[in-house]
Design an enzyme around this catalytic site. Structure first.
Site, PDB file in Angstrom:
ATOM      1  N   HIS B 371      34.196  31.022  50.323  1.00 19.96           N
ATOM      2  CA  HIS B 371      34.574  31.973  49.273  1.00 19.96           C
ATOM      3  C   HIS B 371      33.726  31.756  48.030  1.00 19.96           C
ATOM      4  O   HIS B 371      34.049  32.276  46.972  1.00 19.96           O
ATOM      5  CB  HIS B 371      36.046  31.798  48.919  1.00 19.96           C
ATOM      6  CG  HIS B 371      36.974  32.052  50.065  1.00 19.96           C
ATOM      7  ND1 HIS B 371      37.748  33.179  50.170  1.00 19.96           N
ATOM      8  CD2 HIS B 371      37.243  31.329  51.189  1.00 19.96           C
ATOM      9  CE1 HIS B 371      38.462  33.129  51.283  1.00 19.96           C
ATOM     10  NE2 HIS B 371      38.173  32.017  51.924  1.00 19.96           N
ATOM     11  N   LYS B 563      44.898  39.193  36.729  1.00 20.01           N
ATOM     12  CA  LYS B 563      44.272  38.235  37.642  1.00 20.01           C
ATOM     13  C   LYS B 563      44.132  36.935  36.870  1.00 20.01           C
ATOM     14  O   LYS B 563      44.474  36.867  35.690  1.00 20.01           O
ATOM     15  CB  LYS B 563      42.907  38.729  38.121  1.00 20.01           C
ATOM     16  CG  LYS B 563      42.007  39.264  37.004  1.00 20.01           C
ATOM     17  CD  LYS B 563      40.740  39.895  37.588  1.00 20.01           C
ATOM     18  CE  LYS B 563      41.054  41.245  38.193  1.00 20.01           C
ATOM     19  NZ  LYS B 563      40.232  41.598  39.347  1.00 20.01           N
ATOM     20  N   ARG B 564      43.711  35.856  37.532  1.00 16.69           N
ATOM     21  CA  ARG B 564      43.524  34.598  36.823  1.00 16.69           C
ATOM     22  C   ARG B 564      42.645  34.816  35.598  1.00 16.69           C
ATOM     23  O   ARG B 564      41.727  35.637  35.636  1.00 16.69           O
ATOM     24  CB  ARG B 564      42.899  33.544  37.735  1.00 16.69           C
ATOM     25  CG  ARG B 564      43.851  32.990  38.764  1.00 16.69           C
ATOM     26  CD  ARG B 564      45.039  32.306  38.129  1.00 16.69           C
ATOM     27  NE  ARG B 564      44.667  31.017  37.571  1.00 16.69           N
ATOM     28  CZ  ARG B 564      44.888  29.862  38.176  1.00 16.69           C
ATOM     29  NH1 ARG B 564      45.515  29.819  39.310  1.00 16.69           N
ATOM     30  NH2 ARG B 564      44.517  28.731  37.595  1.00 16.69           N
ATOM     31  N   LYS B 569      35.752  36.569  34.791  1.00 23.34           N
ATOM     32  CA  LYS B 569      36.544  37.777  35.041  1.00 23.34           C
ATOM     33  C   LYS B 569      36.613  38.660  33.783  1.00 23.34           C
ATOM     34  O   LYS B 569      37.147  39.764  33.826  1.00 23.34           O
ATOM     35  CB  LYS B 569      37.936  37.405  35.549  1.00 23.34           C
ATOM     36  CG  LYS B 569      37.911  36.853  36.987  1.00 23.34           C
ATOM     37  CD  LYS B 569      39.327  36.558  37.501  1.00 23.34           C
ATOM     38  CE  LYS B 569      39.345  35.887  38.870  1.00 23.34           C
ATOM     39  NZ  LYS B 569      39.306  36.819  39.997  1.00 23.34           N
ATOM     40  N   THR B 729      40.393  40.833  45.952  1.00 24.70           N
ATOM     41  CA  THR B 729      41.335  41.581  46.763  1.00 24.70           C
ATOM     42  C   THR B 729      42.320  42.346  45.894  1.00 24.70           C
ATOM     43  O   THR B 729      42.974  43.273  46.366  1.00 24.70           O
ATOM     44  CB  THR B 729      42.130  40.653  47.705  1.00 24.70           C
ATOM     45  OG1 THR B 729      42.687  39.607  46.921  1.00 24.70           O
ATOM     46  CG2 THR B 729      41.246  40.072  48.778  1.00 24.70           C
ATOM     47  N   LYS B 733      44.500  46.266  46.398  1.00 29.91           N
ATOM     48  CA  LYS B 733      45.919  46.578  46.266  1.00 29.91           C
ATOM     49  C   LYS B 733      46.103  47.762  45.332  1.00 29.91           C
ATOM     50  O   LYS B 733      46.909  48.656  45.609  1.00 29.91           O
ATOM     51  CB  LYS B 733      46.660  45.349  45.724  1.00 29.91           C
ATOM     52  CG  LYS B 733      46.638  44.195  46.712  1.00 29.91           C
ATOM     53  CD  LYS B 733      46.868  42.846  46.045  1.00 29.91           C
ATOM     54  CE  LYS B 733      46.383  41.765  46.998  1.00 29.91           C
ATOM     55  NZ  LYS B 733      46.289  40.447  46.349  1.00 29.91           N
TER      56      LYS B 733
END
Ligand SMILES: Cc1ncc(COP(=O)(O)O)c(C=O)c1O
Ligand SMILES: Cc1ncc(COP(=O)(O)O)c(C=O)c1O
Lengths: 881, 881
Positions: B371, B563-564, B569, B729, B733
């Site tokens: 990953h 998200k984290r 990010k 991911t 969703k």
């Protein structure tokens, strides 16, 4: 309307009781196999079948337990809260099905499924959250409180590791942690929502609250107490009470400091350390001095229990005025005595009652039972430790003490010696809190555990307090529950008793056993009695063979000595007696040998892990057994076996199979002063020189004479005994089961004598009537023999010479604190008397029947009734069926 | 005869299935209230009702799970063992009743009892045994493996504390341990008899066994691994597979040394420390380097899992020859890669297969999914640590490496640079084991997690290995399970989809969703679609108000970024955009304001406890929100809320309510070389001088031009992206739920573009078609604005000036590693595009429908089918109903 209908619908589903016909039981068991144990039908073993069985019993317990709790809530009677740091519950399955009255139904149901009830019952591990007598007493008393319908709660600690398992390797004891919860515990109900915070450490500062100076405790650590409820069913009643045990969990309060200053992982791992508070039972059956973790355990348990008690009280009461009318708090030994200071703290600091009102309440609710015999053994907590762990409690204890001493001064004047003996705070190089003094000052009643113990309290242990408050001191002789110790563990004897009494009522009313006396000479009874005893011996013999590989003869006298290994309990005396017997047999000719009564000597018990001498006694037992059991000269005339890991379940097997049991703890039958003199003299002499033995023996006789003289003066012969056993309950279990006792006359033995007469036991030691016999026997022989057998050990006759040296030192050369030498002859004489009685089987059987018949007084039902009436002031509260 | 009849009787009781009619369900639930939760009918709360409900579901799961396991056993297919250190399962109740197909029956049953299904379902806590994407992927893949009937087992660790709970105090994140097991876990089955010893430390010495030199490991510490099974039901199938999680318990082997050398209490307390191995999940979602406890966790989990796998294999097979035909072992990232060395050790040292045979097996069973995107982030273990904890494994790894390098030399010659890059052992001041290299060398297949990730592997991360073994490297684009992310979490949208597709078959076959495309313009669908979306937004709005007290308008665009929290990010970019928007609105006149599309910006996510910059981003979010939400000039035009403690359950609520979602991680759209040059240049310039911004912007354009040029050369435009997200991911969703994406074109977004077309998303960054738009806008404005908004933060406009200084440093003055400045304009443009689209509700709704319609490819069912066919070589094995 609609809502009500729904609620009724819901209740409808719960209104049915579980059925106990074999088909229902089978379905329930199999459902639990599949859904609770989650095994498929093709692969489950006996243990898993046991688990399923246990869960189906649990369901039935829960039904009654709910009903009982609800009923108590509705009736709101005065409640007794029993605080004990130890409970030795043993197994629960058999006891539960017996008390629920469904043992036979279960046995049938299991048979139809192709299982044997007994085999599955053997799968259960012991709940061993206690060390010995005190802990098993708590368990027996819980059973009695349930059976007698008292509104009672037991509180304790849910140790993750109970008493260590004793593993014997090469004859040495090794301690293995007891992983009793690893396989799940169907007998407890986790009450995840019943949790209370318990706080430690920190500081106290003074604050001004509305002009009033107030002490504010700012604790430094918080731990959560989570409740685990163990339902305790009564026999012949629907009542099922609660034993609530607390487990320590990390608190989930946000604790910023520990989480934001650094390493998250370490913070979490450390926090989990909170669990260590309830992780392990201290494995000493006497005191534990000055250990921080131990004090933490005590406070943790006491604090959570009181929060629970107060929460329950406040649920239905608005004012604390009623508190003493509704609540009795029982301190089982000094371990929970912090409860007194904690209740003061809560009432003052949290409920704002003010000191006087709080003190008034505290003095009315607590009662205290002491199990201690020696003032030196009383629990003390260093002030420094208390100051660090519980700073606010220390303040309160000081305040209690200050008030007490001030009042005392008014009463007794400035007798500083007396004041300092009575003070809760012990002054000295290391300042200590005397926990017993705290408990006594705060309790309305202090009970001893036997008549003779009570005398000891008055004359030695709490002499000053007894003089100060004579009306406070009482005693309730310990007892044991006949449900577990006869009905569960000796079903065939129980049936026999019921048959001859024509009733099972004795299971709830032990005094009825006296009815057996009239049949004591009946030969039919004799025959049946012996048959039952023989079957039990066979069961024990099989167990012995399985555990140790030693085959024993059923014709031999099974002579059992099981209890914690302790110098004062004198397993060493027993071993020396066995060596003596061995030595005698070795030196006998064939003819004499044929007259010897064959013996199987059975010893069992755990030694505290740090108790070196006790561990040496265990090793000695194995060394001697190795020699004797493999000596072809001896054969079946003498066998010695050590039963490892003695616990409640082992006791249940061993006790019914015993012919004779030993309770031979030392009773120092001289007054303390004389004893000290005696020891001093012995120290001056060198006992190893055989020649001096003569002097020693005469000196002993001299002491005996003095003690007889004193006892005559006292009229009450036992007044002056300062035994090492406060009560002893093991002997009661043997007694009930028709096993004869070989015992010293201290603790509860004194009362057993009153019940069955000394002619039905084998007593030795300071018994008056034995003195003539002592005199008749050649004065030189015994001490010589004693020295000789000790020397056999010391000279390496059984190997391990160096290892046993310090053991021999303990009885040689004037160090004989527990008086093995002085009692040796009288002990051998008692053993000889037992041999003679055993030969006369009819006499033996009669004695056996009379033992059982005379054991009625030693039911814990009687003990609990006495407590309820005279100490706690509570009434039965029977849940309707 | 007799025995058989009994067995049949027993089986008879288990042959019935539990009934699912409302009456049976009600009875089962109420039975569990009374007997399992052990509450009386008069006092149980919603949580206890949930527990009872959960237990009744558990019973039904267990039935199927037993049947499935039995069926697998009988069929003995090739099995896949999925090894992952993290699983983010979230709640189990709703997922279970959906997959079992009995959700409606339960809802009815509960209504009749006066409960609401939804209320009880809310009582469940999350199982959060993972950090983020990787962990949730494991959970989704388990659901797909069950649904697709694969004979699969998941293995992992049963952390006592899952991912920390995020608590916000004053806008700062605090971490609270996650006590998820404190309230019991009905979804797991404790398998107390399934335990394996796991050994650590100690020494290795050479022994001569029958003339053969053998390495013997004498371990120093033993810990017990206990299995906890979590049944994972498939949808539309009876198959229910196992997720087996290991908990560490102290070993009950007699360990004389620690018990007999001293303090028993300490020995027991320390021994309990064994539990710390599985006590806490590491809270970083990227790598964890060189921590002993982490390595212990990895080995503990791998060792227990392999023992279990081998035990199961040996139950029915005599020779290891069949091992590779019967077993596939999947390494989810490098965390379980010690499994390779462990399997070698077992086969060589315990099964005595010899190196070659063992190696042959190992090479055939392992597959590895990586990953990772950056070579620097690959896991390394210091050799010293490995030598101390796992000395024998270190030897084996050295041996594997030696063989590998020797073979390599033959193939590629003595190119030492290349050899040292490929070597499993990294030489240097601190020697390390490269876990990824170990996994690659030992695996037959290495998979990336998206098409673009696969390119990245080839060109950067594993360039050398890809050149060496090109056939080994593949990719399987991640997916998510539509059962949880649509059916469970968005039931109304699911019904709508089924209605318009005329079937529920899409729940097992996501490609059918494409059928929605033909209705994308249908106004009836539009109306229903928007109604569903509006209801979901309302639910989210209520949650927001409950959590933060902020009232939000349902007319606003719900713009979600969850998200984290991570620099890459780029939540900071989002915040700067929000500040920019705020600043614009502040400076608008009334007329312009009326044209502004109202926004509710929703940010959520956890920052790793030690990640200071990420924590500052959270605080900044709160500081900005405080300003904006209380500014009367702004009103409903802009709101900012931070949703605390983002986890799976929160995601289930937030995702269906989002209009727009952001996936704006940085994609370095220049080649590495250029990027380095760019950063170097920026460092030389002082970005704070606004005048230089101009240069900066032109420079940026220059780079973009180069990248366009390069991409044209490459034809495949995304080849050269070196993004920071391997797949992502979360976006899938949102996509399924009809939420539009505002995203950079990396990771799985690339494939989403292929499915729905870039016209249905808001892309920015290196997108070719956006460059003209970039050019049109005034070249000076944006960089100026970027500098301005950063300065607003830096100058204390939102308070906490000192605290935010280091955050600003991260993007100012040439430190802008994640390219916030260079992407700012293009980001704002994409946001503007979203605003424009939102105004045109019909267009927006069409885009939304097309998003859902195009999400078929992103079902984890597709991912798992690809793995099954091309990597694992397994077949479905469907248990008959
Ligand atoms: C396991 C165990 N230990 C200790 C005791 C206490 O025995 P005693 O009173 O003989 O010391 C008992 C009583 O039955 C017991 O069961
Ligand atoms: C709780 C949680 N964290 C993290 C993620 C991964 O999100 P992303 O792929 O957007 O980083 C998910 C996905 O749903 C999630 O549920």
């Amino acid at each position: 309307g609609d809502g009500k209908a729904r609620v009724e619908r819901m209740f409808g589903f719960m209104d049915r009781f579980l059925k106990n016909d074999p088909i229902s039981l089978q379905k329930d068991i199999m459902d639990h196999v599949e859904y609770t144990v989650a095994r498929s039908r093709f692969s489950f073993d006996d243990f898993e079948a046991y688990q399923a069985l246990a869960h189906s019993v649990r369901d039935r317990l829960i039904e009654r337990w709910h009903d009982t709790q609800l009923f108590f809530k509705r009736k709101d009677p005065k409640r007794i809260y029993f605080l004990s740091l130890e409970y030795l519950m043993g197994r629960s399955l058999s006891n539960s099905v017996i008390n629920l009255g469904i043992r036979d139904q279960y046995a049938d149901a299991l048979t139809q499924l192709g299982f044997e009830y007994e085999v599955l019952a053997e799968q259960e591990g012991d709940a061993a959250l206690g060390n010995g007598g005190l802990a098993r007493l708590s368990a027996c008393q819980m059973d009695s409180m349930a059976t007698l319908d008292y509104p009672a709660w037991g509180y304790g600690l849910r140790y993750q590791y109970g008493l260590f398992r004793q593993v014997i390797l090469d004859g040495y004891q090794h301690e293995q942690p007891d992983f009793w919860l690893n396989f799940g515990n169907p007998w407890e109900i986790e009450r995840i929502h019943v949790t209370y915070p318990v706080k430690f450490y920190g500081t106290v500062h003074e604050e001004d609250v509305n002009g009033v100076k107030t002490q504010v405790w700012v604790p430094g650590e918080t731990v959560e107490a989570v409740a685990y409820d163990n339902p305790i069913p009564g026999y012949g009643t629907r009542n099922t009470i609660t034993l609530r045990l607390w487990a320590a969990k990390p608190s989930d309060q946000i604790d910023m400091e520990s989480y934001n200053t650094g390493d998250y992982i370490n913070a979490v791992v450390n926090r989990q350390g909170a669990e260590s508070i309830s992780s392990v039972l201290y494995p000493d059956d006497r005191s534990h001095q000055g250990k921080e973790l131990r004090l933490k355990q005590q406070y943790f348990f006491v604090c959570a229990s009181l929060q629970d008690v107060i929460r329950r009280f406040k649920d239905t009461h608005d004012s604390f005025d009623e508190f003493p009318e509704k609540i009795a708090l029982q301190l089982n030994d000094t371990h929970p005595s912090l409860a007194t200071a904690e209740l003061m703290r809560v009432l003052i600091d949290e409920e704002n009652l003010g000191w006087d009102k709080a003190w008034n309440i505290v003095c009315k609710v607590f009662s205290f039972t002491t199990h201690t015999v020696a003032p030196e053994a009383l629990e003390k907590v260093p002030v420094d430790l208390m100051a660090s762990l519980l700073p606010r409690h220390l303040q309160i204890i000081y305040d209690i003490n200050h008030n007490f001493i001030e009042e005392l001064k008014k009463k007794v004047g400035l007798d500083y010696n007396r004041l300092s003996r009575l003070s809760i705070v012990e002054e000295g190089a290391v300042k200590n809190i005397r926990m017993a003094n705290l408990a006594i000052v705060c309790s309305h009643t202090v009970d001893g555990v036997s008549k003779s113990h009570s005398e000891l309290l008055k004359t030695r242990v709490f002499k000053d307090f007894c003089e100060l408050w004579p009306q406070k001191f009482h005693y309730k002789t310990n007892g044991v529950t006949q449900r577990r110790w006869l009905v569960v563990s000796n079903p065939s004897l129980s049936s026999l008793i019921s048959k001859w009494l024509g009733t099972e009522a004795w299971i709830r009313d032990m005094d009825l056993l006296a009815g057996l006396q009239e049949h004591a000479a009946n030969t039919d009874l004799h025959e049946e009695w012996n048959k039952v005893r023989q079957v039990n011996k066979m069961r024990l013999a099989e167990y012995i063979e399985a555990m140790s590989g030693v085959k024993v003869s059923l014709n031999a006298m099974f002579d059992v000595h099981v209890k914690r290994i302790h110098e004062y309990k004198r397993q060493f005396l027993n071993l020396l007696g066995i060596i003596y017997r061995y030595d005698c047999i070795k030196n006998m000719d064939k003819k004499d040998k044929s007259k010897v009564v064959p013996r199987v000597c059975i010893i069992g018990g755990k030694a505290a892990p740090g108790y070196e001498i006790a561990k040496k006694i265990i090793k000695l037992c194995h060394a001697v057994a190795e020699k004797i059991n493999n000596d072809p000269d001896i054969g079946d005339l003498l066998k010695l076996v050590f039963i490892p890991d003695y616990n409640v379940s082992v006791a249940e097997l061993v006790i019914p199979g015993a012919d004779l049991s030993q309770h031979i703890r030392s009773t120092s039958y001289c007054l303390c002063m004389l004893k000290a003199f005696h020891l001093m003299l012995l120290t001056c002499l060198n006992f190893r020189h055989i020649i001096l033995c003569e002097f020693y023996f005469f000196f002993n006789l001299f002491i005996i004479r003095i003690s007889i003289y004193l006892s005559v003066i006292n009229t009450e012969i036992w007044c002056s005994t300062a035994g090492h056993e406060a009560s002893g309950t093991g002997c009661m279990k043997f007694l009930m089961n028709g096993c004869l006792l070989l015992a010293t006359a201290d603790g509860s033995t004194v009362e057993i004598i009153e019940e069955i007469g000394s002619e039905n036991m084998f007593l030795f030691g300071a018994r008056v009537h034995e003195v003539p016999a002592l005199r008749e026997s050649s004065p030189l022989k015994v001490p010589l023999q004693f020295a000789r057998v000790v020397r056999m050990v010391g000279d390496g006759y059984f190997g391990f010479q160096d290892y046993f040296a310090s053991l021999c030192d303990k009885v040689e050369g004037g160090n004989d604190f527990y008086l093995l030498a002085s009692d040796f002859e009288s002990y051998l004489e008692a053993q000889a008397a037992a041999d003679r009685a055993f030969v006369d089987q009819e006499k033996w059987t009669r004695m056996s029947i009379l033992s059982t018949a005379g054991s009625g007084r030693f039911s814990s039902d009687r003990t609990i009734e006495e407590y309820a009436e005279t100490t706690w002031g509570i009434e039965p509260c029977r849940c309707p069926s």
